[in-house]
Motif scaffolding. Structure first.
Motif, mmCIF file in Angstrom:
data_model
loop_
_atom_site.group_PDB
_atom_site.id
_atom_site.type_symbol
_atom_site.label_atom_id
_atom_site.label_comp_id
_atom_site.label_asym_id
_atom_site.label_seq_id
_atom_site.Cartn_x
_atom_site.Cartn_y
_atom_site.Cartn_z
ATOM 1 N N ASP A 1 8.854 4.147 6.486
ATOM 2 C CA ASP A 1 9.887 3.498 7.300
ATOM 3 C C ASP A 1 9.363 3.071 8.667
ATOM 4 O O ASP A 1 10.100 2.488 9.469
ATOM 5 C CB ASP A 1 11.080 4.446 7.502
ATOM 6 N N GLY A 2 8.092 3.379 8.967
ATOM 7 C CA GLY A 2 7.494 2.972 10.231
ATOM 8 C C GLY A 2 7.842 3.874 11.396
ATOM 9 O O GLY A 2 7.599 3.515 12.558
ATOM 10 N N THR B 1 -0.432 2.445 13.068
ATOM 11 C CA THR B 1 -1.870 2.581 13.311
ATOM 12 C C THR B 1 -2.349 3.886 12.685
ATOM 13 O O THR B 1 -1.576 4.842 12.528
ATOM 14 C CB THR B 1 -2.189 2.599 14.810
ATOM 15 N N ALA B 2 -3.635 3.922 12.355
ATOM 16 C CA ALA B 2 -4.194 5.122 11.737
ATOM 17 C C ALA B 2 -4.064 6.326 12.674
ATOM 18 O O ALA B 2 -3.774 7.445 12.230
ATOM 19 C CB ALA B 2 -5.656 4.883 11.371
ATOM 20 N N ALA B 3 -4.260 6.107 13.970
ATOM 21 C CA ALA B 3 -4.222 7.218 14.934
ATOM 22 C C ALA B 3 -2.830 7.840 15.012
ATOM 23 O O ALA B 3 -2.669 9.070 14.998
ATOM 24 C CB ALA B 3 -4.665 6.728 16.314
ATOM 25 N N SER B 4 -1.792 6.991 15.119
ATOM 26 C CA SER B 4 -0.433 7.524 15.272
ATOM 27 C C SER B 4 0.024 8.240 14.001
ATOM 28 O O SER B 4 0.678 9.294 14.060
ATOM 29 C CB SER B 4 0.549 6.399 15.615
ATOM 30 N N VAL B 5 -0.323 7.689 12.841
ATOM 31 C CA VAL B 5 0.076 8.329 11.583
ATOM 32 C C VAL B 5 -0.699 9.624 11.371
ATOM 33 O O VAL B 5 -0.139 10.634 10.923
ATOM 34 C CB VAL B 5 -0.119 7.360 10.392
ATOM 35 N N ASP B 6 -2.003 9.624 11.726
ATOM 36 C CA ASP B 6 -2.795 10.857 11.600
ATOM 37 C C ASP B 6 -2.217 11.970 12.470
ATOM 38 O O ASP B 6 -2.191 13.139 12.070
ATOM 39 C CB ASP B 6 -4.242 10.596 11.999
ATOM 40 N N SER B 7 -1.773 11.621 13.657
ATOM 41 C CA SER B 7 -1.196 12.617 14.555
ATOM 42 C C SER B 7 0.043 13.259 13.913
ATOM 43 O O SER B 7 0.214 14.483 13.957
ATOM 44 C CB SER B 7 -0.819 11.958 15.883
ATOM 45 N N ALA B 8 0.896 12.424 13.307
ATOM 46 C CA ALA B 8 2.100 12.946 12.648
ATOM 47 C C ALA B 8 1.737 13.801 11.432
ATOM 48 O O ALA B 8 2.365 14.837 11.177
ATOM 49 C CB ALA B 8 2.997 11.785 12.230
ATOM 50 N N LEU B 9 0.713 13.389 10.690
ATOM 51 C CA LEU B 9 0.308 14.150 9.508
ATOM 52 C C LEU B 9 -0.242 15.516 9.889
ATOM 53 O O LEU B 9 -0.020 16.507 9.184
ATOM 54 C CB LEU B 9 -0.731 13.353 8.716
ATOM 55 N N ARG B 10 -0.974 15.587 11.009
ATOM 56 C CA ARG B 10 -1.487 16.887 11.454
ATOM 57 C C ARG B 10 -0.332 17.823 11.807
ATOM 58 O O ARG B 10 -0.384 19.016 11.507
ATOM 59 C CB ARG B 10 -2.424 16.712 12.653
ATOM 60 N N ARG B 11 0.711 17.286 12.423
ATOM 61 C CA ARG B 11 1.870 18.114 12.770
ATOM 62 C C ARG B 11 2.586 18.615 11.521
ATOM 63 O O ARG B 11 3.116 19.726 11.493
ATOM 64 C CB ARG B 11 2.840 17.329 13.647
ATOM 65 N N ALA C 1 4.322 1.144 5.568
ATOM 66 C CA ALA C 1 5.518 0.411 5.993
ATOM 67 C C ALA C 1 5.384 -1.082 5.703
ATOM 68 O O ALA C 1 6.328 -1.730 5.234
ATOM 69 C CB ALA C 1 5.778 0.637 7.491
ATOM 70 N N GLU C 2 4.183 -1.630 5.944
ATOM 71 C CA GLU C 2 3.959 -3.046 5.675
ATOM 72 C C GLU C 2 4.041 -3.337 4.181
ATOM 73 O O GLU C 2 4.700 -4.305 3.752
ATOM 74 C CB GLU C 2 2.567 -3.451 6.196
ATOM 75 N N LEU D 1 9.752 -4.892 -1.015
ATOM 76 C CA LEU D 1 11.210 -5.048 -0.999
ATOM 77 C C LEU D 1 11.606 -6.520 -1.050
ATOM 78 O O LEU D 1 12.601 -6.882 -1.700
ATOM 79 C CB LEU D 1 11.803 -4.385 0.244
ATOM 80 N N CYS D 2 10.824 -7.376 -0.376
ATOM 81 C CA CYS D 2 11.110 -8.821 -0.407
ATOM 82 C C CYS D 2 11.001 -9.360 -1.836
ATOM 83 O O CYS D 2 11.833 -10.164 -2.267
ATOM 84 C CB CYS D 2 10.144 -9.572 0.505
ATOM 85 N N CYS D 3 9.993 -8.903 -2.567
ATOM 86 C CA CYS D 3 9.820 -9.351 -3.954
ATOM 87 C C CYS D 3 10.835 -8.694 -4.886
ATOM 88 O O CYS D 3 11.235 -9.290 -5.892
ATOM 89 C CB CYS D 3 8.412 -9.033 -4.437
ATOM 90 N N MET D 4 11.259 -7.467 -4.564
ATOM 91 C CA MET D 4 12.148 -6.734 -5.452
ATOM 92 C C MET D 4 13.516 -7.397 -5.568
ATOM 93 O O MET D 4 14.169 -7.314 -6.614
ATOM 94 C CB MET D 4 12.297 -5.283 -4.969
ATOM 95 N N ASP D 5 13.959 -8.076 -4.517
ATOM 96 C CA ASP D 5 15.239 -8.786 -4.582
ATOM 97 C C ASP D 5 15.258 -9.787 -5.728
ATOM 98 O O ASP D 5 16.284 -10.033 -6.354
ATOM 99 C CB ASP D 5 15.519 -9.509 -3.259
ATOM 100 N N GLU D 6 14.088 -10.368 -5.994
ATOM 101 C CA GLU D 6 13.980 -11.341 -7.073
ATOM 102 C C GLU D 6 13.675 -10.668 -8.410
ATOM 103 O O GLU D 6 14.226 -11.049 -9.450
ATOM 104 C CB GLU D 6 12.868 -12.336 -6.749
ATOM 105 N N LEU D 7 12.844 -9.621 -8.388
ATOM 106 C CA LEU D 7 12.398 -8.985 -9.628
ATOM 107 C C LEU D 7 13.517 -8.207 -10.312
ATOM 108 O O LEU D 7 13.529 -8.077 -11.538
ATOM 109 C CB LEU D 7 11.227 -8.048 -9.332
#
Length: 532
Positions: free
Chosen positions: A151-152, A157-167, A279-280, A286-292
């Motif tokens: 969900d973002g 960024t790798a740094a911000s996500v790594d920080s959350a994963l360590r916690r 998140a990306e 999700l954009c493609c899923m509306d059609e699929l």
């Protein structure tokens, strides 16, 4: 859910098959057998969830059937029908796990109530065994962390996500590589079969983890409810399997969901990608899923879908088509389709491939419209004349216009027939099938494919009462019948129609019947006394 009826008396099978409203109980298919050998063959092949079987039959009797299917590992709920009160037979049947024992001649209401109890027992057994508490805690932590990353919430960024994963302490790295399988499941048919919404979401989520990862739990699949659709995003570590293997598993998932829940999800596979880009990737999917999602059971990759979207030229304005439907203007739509085909011809792109693309657009607009109104899309092609037009529509502009106009008329026909009365009929069928359960306004609204507020307005308008009052009316009607036709105590009857509290049941009964439950029973049987 399938029901096998086995009796050497053909008339008994016919009465049971045609005199009980099986679809309202969630029974989608009735199987018949007229001797024990046939019953065994059908049971082993079809694996019905429920079996009603006579005891005294030629070739093999009912006990032989019960013993055999248990030896084969089939856990079907089993009910015996018999003309005899045979204690030894009943004792043997209980040893092999018989669910119920009905004596002929039987009452249809008694059979229907017995089947309801068998269905409830089957669904209770079908629920997964309780997961150990430490795994539950870790599953919840992993699931919550993956949801927030995708969900973002932790940034991209790798740094911000790594920080959350360590916690979090779950041991993942932001650079670890994953694939994502996103599915969209239309719940309409499953809810009509009697599935509880929360149980359906839980079941489909577990099937993703188990089928795509071989993981017995619910850690890696994020599940959400969006209108009538169940959206799942399942994270699969890249090292676990190749994309080709994952696609095969997705196809298996669609088949398994169809067998277990009566629904077939569409599945989109993305990746591999580093975890911090979740998140990306999720947004693109999700954009493609509306059609699929209108292509039930289809599995494809994110690059394939995005390439199709880039290459495809849209010839139809779907908003314009829907406006013609709203206005019931078939002549205007036919004229519009003529304009579209002439524009294609003047552009110099008038090829069989272009017409085929236009054909898919026409179908997709009408399919989506029908599904949005709770109508199964397959009704479009139940008419053989439309199937013929579909095969001919790429021959010429005239054939295309004729095909599109036929779809317009058929869609309009179903939209006009799915008005308030159909909404109320769906709601009432569901209530009558589940009145003994703790159903809510949201449950009924989901089955009727409308909002809870609109459902309430319809009940006030059509019935002159609110939904809870209507459910109580149905419950008390059934309680009256049971009090007069059975020897069950008032406490037992209260539980059978959905009341856990005997005092509350008596209060509600007096409100609707004008007397207490005991007085009601005694009014038909003077002189009879009963205790609670």
């Amino acid at each position: 859910m399938k029901l096998l009826i086995c009796d050497d008396d053909i008339s008994t099978v016919g009465v049971l098959e045609h005199q009980i409203p099986w679809p309202s109980l969630g029974i989608s298919r009735i199987l018949q057998a007229y001797n024990g050998e046939a019953a065994i063959q059908i049971a082993v092949t079809e694996k019905p969830e429920l079996i009603i079987c006579d005891i005294g039959m030629p070739r093999k009797n009912g006990l032989d059937v019960l013993k055999y299917i248990r030896q084969q590992g089939l856990d079907s709920e089993f009910c015996f029908l018999t003309c005899y009160d045979d204690f030894a037979c009943a004792k043997e049947a209980i040893r092999y796990g018989v669910s119920a024992y009905l004596t002929k001649p039987f009452e249809l209401g008694e059979v229907e109530q017995t089947v309801r109890e068998m269905i409830a027992a089957h669904r209770k057994k079908a629920q997964p065994a309780r997961t150990p508490e430490p795994q539950l805690r870790r599953d919840s932590l992993v699931n919550s962390t993956l949801r927030q990353i995708s969900d973002g919430i932790y940034g991209n960024t790798a740094a911000s996500v790594d920080s959350a994963l360590r916690r979090s302490g779950i041991g993942f790295s932001a650079e670890s590589r994953w694939m994502m399988a996103m599915s969209c499941t239309d719940s309409t048919d499953a809810l009509k079969l009697g599935w509880d919404r929360e149980l359906l979401m839980y079941t489909i989520g577990r099937l993703h983890d188990e089928t795509l990862l071989g993981y017995i739990g619910s850690a890696y699949t994020l599940t959400n409810w969006e209108k009538r659709f169940i959206l799942c995003a399942c994270f699969i570590p890249e090292e676990q399997c190749s994309r080709e293997t994952l696609m095969q598993r997705c196809e298996q998932l669609a088949q398994i969901c169809g067998t277990q829940t009566g629904t077939k999800p569409s599945v989109l596979v993305g990746g591999p990608f580093p975890l911090y880009q979740s998140a990306e990737i999720k947004t693109r999917m999700l954009c493609c899923m509306d059609e699929l999602r209108i292509y039930t059971g289809r599995c494809c990759t994110l690059p394939e879908m995005e390439a199709q979207r880039r290459e495809r030229k849209d010839f139809l304005d779907s908003v314009t088509v829907l406006q013609y439907l709203k206005q019931q203007d078939s002549e205007g739509f036919t004229s519009y389709m003529g304009t579209v085909t002439r524009r294609i011809a003047s552009s110099g792109e008038y090829t069989r491939e272009v017409l085929d693309s236009l054909r898919r657009e026409v179908i997709n607009v009408f399919l989506a419209c029908l599904r949005d109104n709770g109508v199964t899309g397959k009704v479009l092609f139940e008419d053989s004349s439309i199937a013929v037009l579909a095969a001919q529509c790429t021959y010429s502009a005239e054939h295309m216009v004729r095909f599109a106009s036929a779809l317009f008329q058929r869609t309009l026909q179903y939209l006009m027939s799915s008005g308030d009365e159909d909404i109320m009929a769906r709601a009432e069928r569901y209530i009558r099938a589940h009145f003994m359960d703790n159903i809510t306004r949201e449950d009924v609204a989901a089955v009727a494919c409308i909002t809870p507020n609109y459902l309430s307005k319809q009940f006030h308008s059509k019935k002159g009462m609110n939904l809870r009052e209507y459910i109580n009316t149905i419950r008390i009607e059934e309680a009256k019948r049971l009090l007069l036709t059975t020897n069950h105590s008032v406490s037992d009857v209260a539980g059978m129609v959905g009341y856990d509290n005997i005092s509350y049941f008596s209060t509600v009964f007096r409100k609707y019947a004008g007397m207490s439950p005991i007085d009601w029973r005694n009014s038909a049987q003077p002189g009879k006394e009963e205790s609670l």
